[in-house]
Design a protein around this motif. Structure first.
Motif, PDB file in Angstrom:
ATOM      1  N   GLU A   1       8.984  -4.557  12.558  1.00 63.06           N
ATOM      2  CA  GLU A   1       9.247  -3.684  11.415  1.00 63.06           C
ATOM      3  C   GLU A   1       8.314  -4.008  10.255  1.00 63.06           C
ATOM      4  O   GLU A   1       7.841  -3.105   9.553  1.00 63.06           O
ATOM      5  CB  GLU A   1      10.708  -3.819  10.969  1.00 63.06           C
ATOM      6  CG  GLU A   1      11.721  -3.174  11.903  1.00 63.06           C
ATOM      7  CD  GLU A   1      11.538  -1.668  11.984  1.00 63.06           C
ATOM      8  OE1 GLU A   1      11.320  -1.038  10.937  1.00 63.06           O
ATOM      9  OE2 GLU A   1      11.601  -1.125  13.106  1.00 63.06           O
ATOM     10  N   PHE A   2       8.060  -5.296  10.062  1.00 63.56           N
ATOM     11  CA  PHE A   2       7.148  -5.706   8.988  1.00 63.56           C
ATOM     12  C   PHE A   2       5.754  -5.144   9.222  1.00 63.56           C
ATOM     13  O   PHE A   2       5.155  -4.526   8.325  1.00 63.56           O
ATOM     14  CB  PHE A   2       7.100  -7.233   8.913  1.00 63.56           C
ATOM     15  CG  PHE A   2       5.962  -7.767   8.087  1.00 63.56           C
ATOM     16  CD1 PHE A   2       5.963  -7.638   6.705  1.00 63.56           C
ATOM     17  CD2 PHE A   2       4.877  -8.376   8.696  1.00 63.56           C
ATOM     18  CE1 PHE A   2       4.905  -8.119   5.937  1.00 63.56           C
ATOM     19  CE2 PHE A   2       3.822  -8.864   7.937  1.00 63.56           C
ATOM     20  CZ  PHE A   2       3.836  -8.734   6.565  1.00 63.56           C
ATOM     21  N   ALA A   3       5.207  -5.355  10.427  1.00 63.55           N
ATOM     22  CA  ALA A   3       3.842  -4.897  10.731  1.00 63.55           C
ATOM     23  C   ALA A   3       3.747  -3.378  10.668  1.00 63.55           C
ATOM     24  O   ALA A   3       2.777  -2.816  10.132  1.00 63.55           O
ATOM     25  CB  ALA A   3       3.422  -5.410  12.111  1.00 63.55           C
ATOM     26  N   LYS A   4       4.778  -2.693  11.198  1.00 62.94           N
ATOM     27  CA  LYS A   4       4.774  -1.229  11.186  1.00 62.94           C
ATOM     28  C   LYS A   4       4.824  -0.703   9.754  1.00 62.94           C
ATOM     29  O   LYS A   4       4.098   0.247   9.404  1.00 62.94           O
ATOM     30  CB  LYS A   4       5.972  -0.720  11.984  1.00 62.94           C
ATOM     31  CG  LYS A   4       6.001   0.780  12.170  1.00 62.94           C
ATOM     32  CD  LYS A   4       7.071   1.190  13.180  1.00 62.94           C
ATOM     33  CE  LYS A   4       8.466   0.928  12.660  1.00 62.94           C
ATOM     34  NZ  LYS A   4       9.514   1.450  13.588  1.00 62.94           N
ATOM     35  N   GLY A   5       5.637  -1.324   8.911  1.00 65.13           N
ATOM     36  CA  GLY A   5       5.734  -0.896   7.516  1.00 65.13           C
ATOM     37  C   GLY A   5       4.447  -1.120   6.749  1.00 65.13           C
ATOM     38  O   GLY A   5       4.027  -0.272   5.950  1.00 65.13           O
ATOM     39  N   GLN A   6       3.816  -2.269   7.002  1.00 65.97           N
ATOM     40  CA  GLN A   6       2.554  -2.554   6.312  1.00 65.97           C
ATOM     41  C   GLN A   6       1.451  -1.600   6.747  1.00 65.97           C
ATOM     42  O   GLN A   6       0.632  -1.146   5.932  1.00 65.97           O
ATOM     43  CB  GLN A   6       2.131  -4.004   6.582  1.00 65.97           C
ATOM     44  CG  GLN A   6       3.055  -5.044   5.971  1.00 65.97           C
ATOM     45  CD  GLN A   6       3.190  -4.888   4.465  1.00 65.97           C
ATOM     46  OE1 GLN A   6       2.239  -5.099   3.720  1.00 65.97           O
ATOM     47  NE2 GLN A   6       4.378  -4.508   4.015  1.00 65.97           N
ATOM     48  N   ALA A   7       1.415  -1.277   8.036  1.00 71.56           N
ATOM     49  CA  ALA A   7       0.410  -0.323   8.536  1.00 71.56           C
ATOM     50  C   ALA A   7       0.647   1.059   7.941  1.00 71.56           C
ATOM     51  O   ALA A   7      -0.299   1.746   7.519  1.00 71.56           O
ATOM     52  CB  ALA A   7       0.477  -0.265  10.062  1.00 71.56           C
ATOM     53  N   ARG A   8       1.908   1.451   7.883  1.00 72.50           N
ATOM     54  CA  ARG A   8       2.269   2.762   7.313  1.00 72.50           C
ATOM     55  C   ARG A   8       1.887   2.820   5.836  1.00 72.50           C
ATOM     56  O   ARG A   8       1.336   3.825   5.354  1.00 72.50           O
ATOM     57  CB  ARG A   8       3.765   2.980   7.502  1.00 72.50           C
ATOM     58  CG  ARG A   8       4.266   4.358   7.160  1.00 72.50           C
ATOM     59  CD  ARG A   8       5.698   4.539   7.633  1.00 72.50           C
ATOM     60  NE  ARG A   8       6.566   3.500   7.101  1.00 72.50           N
ATOM     61  CZ  ARG A   8       7.302   2.691   7.872  1.00 72.50           C
ATOM     62  NH1 ARG A   8       7.279   2.791   9.182  1.00 72.50           N
ATOM     63  NH2 ARG A   8       8.078   1.754   7.314  1.00 72.50           N
ATOM     64  N   LEU A   9       2.157   1.739   5.112  1.00 80.80           N
ATOM     65  CA  LEU A   9       1.826   1.692   3.688  1.00 80.80           C
ATOM     66  C   LEU A   9       0.320   1.720   3.470  1.00 80.80           C
ATOM     67  O   LEU A   9      -0.179   2.435   2.589  1.00 80.80           O
ATOM     68  CB  LEU A   9       2.423   0.424   3.063  1.00 80.80           C
ATOM     69  CG  LEU A   9       2.135   0.199   1.582  1.00 80.80           C
ATOM     70  CD1 LEU A   9       2.734   1.320   0.739  1.00 80.80           C
ATOM     71  CD2 LEU A   9       2.685  -1.152   1.135  1.00 80.80           C
ATOM     72  N   ALA A  10      -0.399   0.941   4.274  1.00 84.24           N
ATOM     73  CA  ALA A  10      -1.862   0.900   4.134  1.00 84.24           C
ATOM     74  C   ALA A  10      -2.475   2.271   4.379  1.00 84.24           C
ATOM     75  O   ALA A  10      -3.404   2.702   3.664  1.00 84.24           O
ATOM     76  CB  ALA A  10      -2.445  -0.132   5.102  1.00 84.24           C
ATOM     77  N   ASN A  11      -1.965   2.984   5.379  1.00 82.48           N
ATOM     78  CA  ASN A  11      -2.477   4.331   5.663  1.00 82.48           C
ATOM     79  C   ASN A  11      -2.178   5.289   4.519  1.00 82.48           C
ATOM     80  O   ASN A  11      -3.021   6.125   4.153  1.00 82.48           O
ATOM     81  CB  ASN A  11      -1.856   4.864   6.963  1.00 82.48           C
ATOM     82  CG  ASN A  11      -2.410   4.184   8.199  1.00 82.48           C
ATOM     83  OD1 ASN A  11      -3.543   3.694   8.182  1.00 82.48           O
ATOM     84  ND2 ASN A  11      -1.621   4.137   9.264  1.00 82.48           N
TER      85      ASN A  11
END
Length: 400
Positions: free
Chosen positions: A372-382
């Motif tokens: 969830e952490f990695a997915k959220g960070q990727a989503r935020l970065a995009n």
């Protein structure tokens, strides 16, 4: 945490399972503040759905407060030695945080996890105390809480004696009169080392997760402030630069909202699970302490029994009239010693089973949290990259 998450975490079975399959599903919902001032507290609706025959019906709704969850935890800890009792969330002593919406939601989620871990545990789910917690009326729970015995409800004279006994034991150890009895077992030592190391690493990870949440919030606030300033600056310009700056400000404010939402998700789905496992490890350490205490009691009784046996032999040789009394004392002590040995062996067996269960569950929960952490960070970065990229043509046109 929704029903699907609880089920995949192994906390409970879905109530939508076929009726032939036993299930016990619990939800902690609808936190409400009651009372005023120092007497105020949060109540929760606890909804139980089950087809187990030991329960009153397929669905039961009761109202519970934090102290009721504490009652359940303490009762289980007292009765199920060797089992890792799920941890409770801390009770905040800071008044301004106690009733904040975020704190209330974090506690509700943690209490939901707590009770579902109990409900899904093969041994704990059979507890009469769990059934009472999930079904009893509020008046019954209040009466049970008020009658719950503890060291701190003993008379002052009893407390004084307890402290004297502890002080005497500590003095004997310090002065060398008595050496602390400790279990010597390579597997046990390995387990203790693993648990203490795990606690340190989890606490460190949780500390940095907290800093990440704080950083997201601070960046979100900075972008909000910058966005307002950029829009005011754009309002002073009537040309293409003014429009570009106004749009830049709007994008900054939109990203600010996005960052605040992501910070909340990071808190609930990453930092809180890490904090929960820090508490879980502390709960395991309490069980380790119980094991050490059971081992010490077993050794002390065995040693006392040897002394009683020697004394009995002497009395029999001298044909003392105290032989009968001594034999009764010896038999009683032997029974106590055998019971202590069985209790210790039970704790050892249960802990061996519990650590396997704990590690399997930890793999699932930590895998989900970091995913969830990695997915959220990727989503935020995009989102951030897309927002800034959309502004580049207009800003570039102003710069040539």
């Amino acid at each position: 945490m929704d029903q699907q998450q609880r089920s995949s975490s192994g906390y409970s079975h879905s109530p939508r399972s076929p009726s032939s399959q036993p299930y016990l599903s619990v939800s902690v919902t609808d936190p409400v503040k009651l009372g005023n001032g120092v007497q105020s507290y949060i109540s929760y609706r606890v909804i139980t759905k089950t087809n187990l025959p030991d329960y009153q019906g397929p669905e039961k709704i009761v109202i519970r407060r934090y102290s009721d969850f504490v009652w359940l935890h303490d009762r289980l800890f007292e009765k199920y030695k060797g089992v890792f009792i799920p941890p409770l969330p801390e009770k905040s002593a800071v008044e301004k945080f106690r009733f904040s919406a975020e704190f209330i939601e974090m506690r509700r989620q943690a209490l939901d996890v707590f009770v579902n871990r109990i409900a899904s545990h093969q041994e704990l789910q059979q507890s009469e105390d769990l059934k009472t917690f999930l079904q009893a009326e509020e008046e019954t729970m209040e009466r049970l809480r008020s009658h719950e015995s503890s060291y701190f409800k003993k008379k002052p004279a009893d407390l004084l004696q307890i402290f004297k006994d502890v002080q005497s034991r500590v003095s004997d150890v310090v002065l060398g009169k008595e050496k602390p009895v400790e279990e010597s077992n390579p597997d046990y030592e390995k387990l203790k080392h693993y648990i203490f190391e795990l606690e340190n690493h989890l606490a460190e990870a949780q500390k940095h997760a907290y800093r990440l949440v704080k950083r997201h919030r601070e960046l979100g606030q900075s972008l909000s402030d910058f966005g307002k300033a950029a829009k005011l600056l754009g309002a002073c310009e009537s040309n293409g630069l003014g429009k570009a700056l106004t749009e830049l400000g709007a994008k900054s404010e939109a990203l600010s909202i996005r960052l605040q939402k992501e910070a909340h998700q990071l808190l609930m789905n990453f930092e809180e699970p890490l904090k929960d496992y820090v508490r879980a490890v502390q709960s395991i350490k309490e069980t380790i302490a119980e094991r050490a205490n059971a081992f010490r009691q077993q050794c002390e009784l065995a040693e006392t029994m040897k002394l009683k046996e020697i004394n009995l032999d002497k009395l029999m040789l001298t044909r003392s009239d105290r032989v009968g009394e001594a034999e009764i004392e010896y038999r009683e002590l032997k029974a106590d010693s055998e019971e202590a040995a069985r209790r210790f062996e039970s704790i050892v067996r249960l802990m061996s089973e519990e650590i396997v269960r704990f590690q399997d569950q930890k793999t699932i929960d930590m895998g989900r949290a970091f995913h969830e952490f990695a997915k959220g960070q990727a989503r935020l970065a995009n989102s951030i990259a897309d927002a800034w990229r959309s502004l580049l043509p207009k800003l570039e046109a102003c710069s040539v």
